[in-house]
Design a protein around this motif. Structure first.
Motif, short mmCIF file in Angstrom:
data_model
loop_
_atom_site.label_atom_id
_atom_site.label_comp_id
_atom_site.label_asym_id
_atom_site.label_seq_id
_atom_site.Cartn_x
_atom_site.Cartn_y
_atom_site.Cartn_z
N ALA A 76 127.20 25.25 -12.85
CA ALA A 76 127.11 26.65 -12.43
C ALA A 76 127.14 27.57 -13.65
CB ALA A 76 128.27 26.99 -11.50
N PRO A 77 126.23 28.53 -13.71
CA PRO A 77 126.21 29.46 -14.85
C PRO A 77 127.39 30.43 -14.79
CG PRO A 77 124.57 30.09 -13.23
CD PRO A 77 125.17 28.80 -12.75
N ASN A 78 127.64 31.07 -15.92
CA ASN A 78 128.73 32.05 -15.94
C ASN A 78 128.34 33.27 -15.09
OD1 ASN A 78 127.46 34.15 -17.58
ND2 ASN A 78 127.70 32.78 -19.31
N PRO A 79 129.34 34.04 -14.64
CA PRO A 79 129.05 35.18 -13.75
C PRO A 79 128.07 36.20 -14.33
CG PRO A 79 131.39 34.67 -13.74
CD PRO A 79 130.77 33.82 -14.81
N ALA A 80 128.12 36.43 -15.65
CA ALA A 80 127.19 37.39 -16.26
C ALA A 80 125.75 36.91 -16.13
CB ALA A 80 127.54 37.62 -17.72
N ALA A 81 125.52 35.61 -16.30
CA ALA A 81 124.17 35.07 -16.16
C ALA A 81 123.70 35.16 -14.71
CB ALA A 81 124.11 33.63 -16.66
N LEU A 82 124.60 34.93 -13.76
CA LEU A 82 124.23 35.03 -12.34
C LEU A 82 123.70 36.41 -12.00
CD1 LEU A 82 126.95 33.02 -10.40
CD2 LEU A 82 124.50 32.54 -10.56
N VAL A 83 124.32 37.44 -12.57
CA VAL A 83 123.86 38.82 -12.34
C VAL A 83 122.43 38.97 -12.85
CG1 VAL A 83 124.22 41.24 -13.00
CG2 VAL A 83 126.17 39.81 -12.35
N VAL A 84 122.15 38.40 -14.02
CA VAL A 84 120.81 38.46 -14.59
C VAL A 84 119.81 37.76 -13.68
CG1 VAL A 84 119.35 37.72 -16.53
CG2 VAL A 84 121.62 38.66 -16.97
N TYR A 85 120.14 36.56 -13.18
CA TYR A 85 119.22 35.82 -12.32
C TYR A 85 118.93 36.54 -11.02
CZ TYR A 85 120.44 32.03 -15.53
OH TYR A 85 120.65 31.28 -16.64
N ALA A 104 126.39 36.41 -27.80
CA ALA A 104 125.86 37.45 -28.69
C ALA A 104 124.65 36.87 -29.42
CB ALA A 104 126.93 37.89 -29.68
N SER A 105 123.48 37.28 -29.01
CA SER A 105 122.26 36.73 -29.58
C SER A 105 121.19 37.82 -29.64
CB SER A 105 121.76 35.57 -28.73
OG SER A 105 120.50 35.14 -29.16
N ALA A 106 120.46 37.82 -30.73
CA ALA A 106 119.36 38.77 -30.85
C ALA A 106 118.14 38.28 -30.09
CB ALA A 106 119.01 38.97 -32.32
N ILE A 107 118.14 37.00 -29.67
CA ILE A 107 117.00 36.42 -28.97
C ILE A 107 117.30 36.38 -27.48
CG2 ILE A 107 115.55 34.38 -28.70
CD1 ILE A 107 116.28 33.66 -31.60
N PRO A 108 116.51 37.05 -26.66
CA PRO A 108 116.77 37.02 -25.22
C PRO A 108 116.42 35.66 -24.64
CG PRO A 108 114.73 38.19 -25.66
CD PRO A 108 115.36 37.86 -27.00
N GLY A 109 117.03 35.33 -23.53
CA GLY A 109 116.66 34.13 -22.80
C GLY A 109 115.42 34.38 -21.99
N LEU A 110 114.95 33.35 -21.30
CA LEU A 110 113.77 33.49 -20.44
C LEU A 110 113.98 34.57 -19.39
CD1 LEU A 110 112.89 29.72 -19.92
CD2 LEU A 110 111.50 31.41 -21.13
N ALA A 111 115.19 34.62 -18.81
CA ALA A 111 115.45 35.59 -17.74
C ALA A 111 115.30 37.03 -18.25
CB ALA A 111 116.84 35.37 -17.16
N GLU A 112 115.88 37.32 -19.39
CA GLU A 112 115.81 38.69 -19.92
C GLU A 112 114.37 39.07 -20.27
OE1 GLU A 112 119.93 37.30 -20.28
OE2 GLU A 112 118.09 36.43 -21.01
N ALA A 113 113.65 38.12 -20.87
CA ALA A 113 112.24 38.39 -21.23
C ALA A 113 111.39 38.62 -19.99
CB ALA A 113 111.68 37.23 -22.05
N LEU A 114 111.61 37.81 -18.95
CA LEU A 114 110.86 37.98 -17.71
C LEU A 114 111.18 39.34 -17.07
CD1 LEU A 114 109.01 36.67 -15.51
CD2 LEU A 114 111.13 36.01 -14.38
N ARG A 115 112.44 39.67 -17.02
CA ARG A 115 112.85 40.94 -16.41
C ARG A 115 112.24 42.13 -17.15
NH1 ARG A 115 118.67 41.26 -16.97
NH2 ARG A 115 118.09 42.19 -18.93
N ASP A 116 112.00 41.96 -18.47
CA ASP A 116 111.41 43.02 -19.27
C ASP A 116 109.88 43.02 -19.22
OD1 ASP A 116 113.94 43.85 -19.96
OD2 ASP A 116 113.94 42.83 -21.90
N GLY A 117 109.31 42.16 -18.39
CA GLY A 117 107.86 42.14 -18.22
C GLY A 117 107.15 41.12 -19.07
#
Length: 134
Positions: free
Chosen positions: A56-65, A121-134
């Protein structure tokens, strides 16, 4: 080997991204024939329903998904040599693509996909963040 892998991965992504939306459906990408590559599967993920494989992912990641728009999730395996097994994913927005490509990954035997940067803390977004940003 590394350059062949990079070239193969880039080729797969560029082919998938070049498909005109009206010419191919997400499901039809599963039958795409590429050298040393198997698509396993390609399917639409409905808005807010993505759950990553594994623990199970952490709660912050679940919000992103939960905030993700619908997308075409293409999974596959590249085997450019008899002793290789390289898994990949390509996420294609179902609508609203901004025309940009974002690739992520790791080298060597790391073997993990960055679905979400979550609380890291990462300057590189994951797939979810990139997808959400278009």
């Amino acid at each position: 080997m590394r350059s062949k892998l990079s070239a193969t991965a880039c080729l797969v992504c560029s082919i998938l991204l070049s498909f005109p939306v009206v010419a191919a459906t997400c499901d039809s990408l599963a039958s795409l024939k590429l050298e040393s590559t198997s698509i396993t599967p390609a399917q639409i993920v409905a808005q807010g329903t993505f759950v990553p494989p594994g623990p199970a992912p952490n709660p912050a990641a679940l919000v992103v998904y939960k905030s993700l728009p619908a997308f075409c999730r293409v999974q596959g395996v590249i085997q450019p040599s008899s002793d290789s097994h390289i898994e990949f994913e390509v996420w294609l927005p179902a609508s609203g693509w901004n025309g940009r490509y974002m690739g992520t990954g790791n080298g060597g035997y790391a073997g993990a996909l960055g679905y979400s940067s979550g609380l890291v803390a990462s300057a590189i977004p994951g797939l979810a963040e990139a997808l959400r940003d278009g």
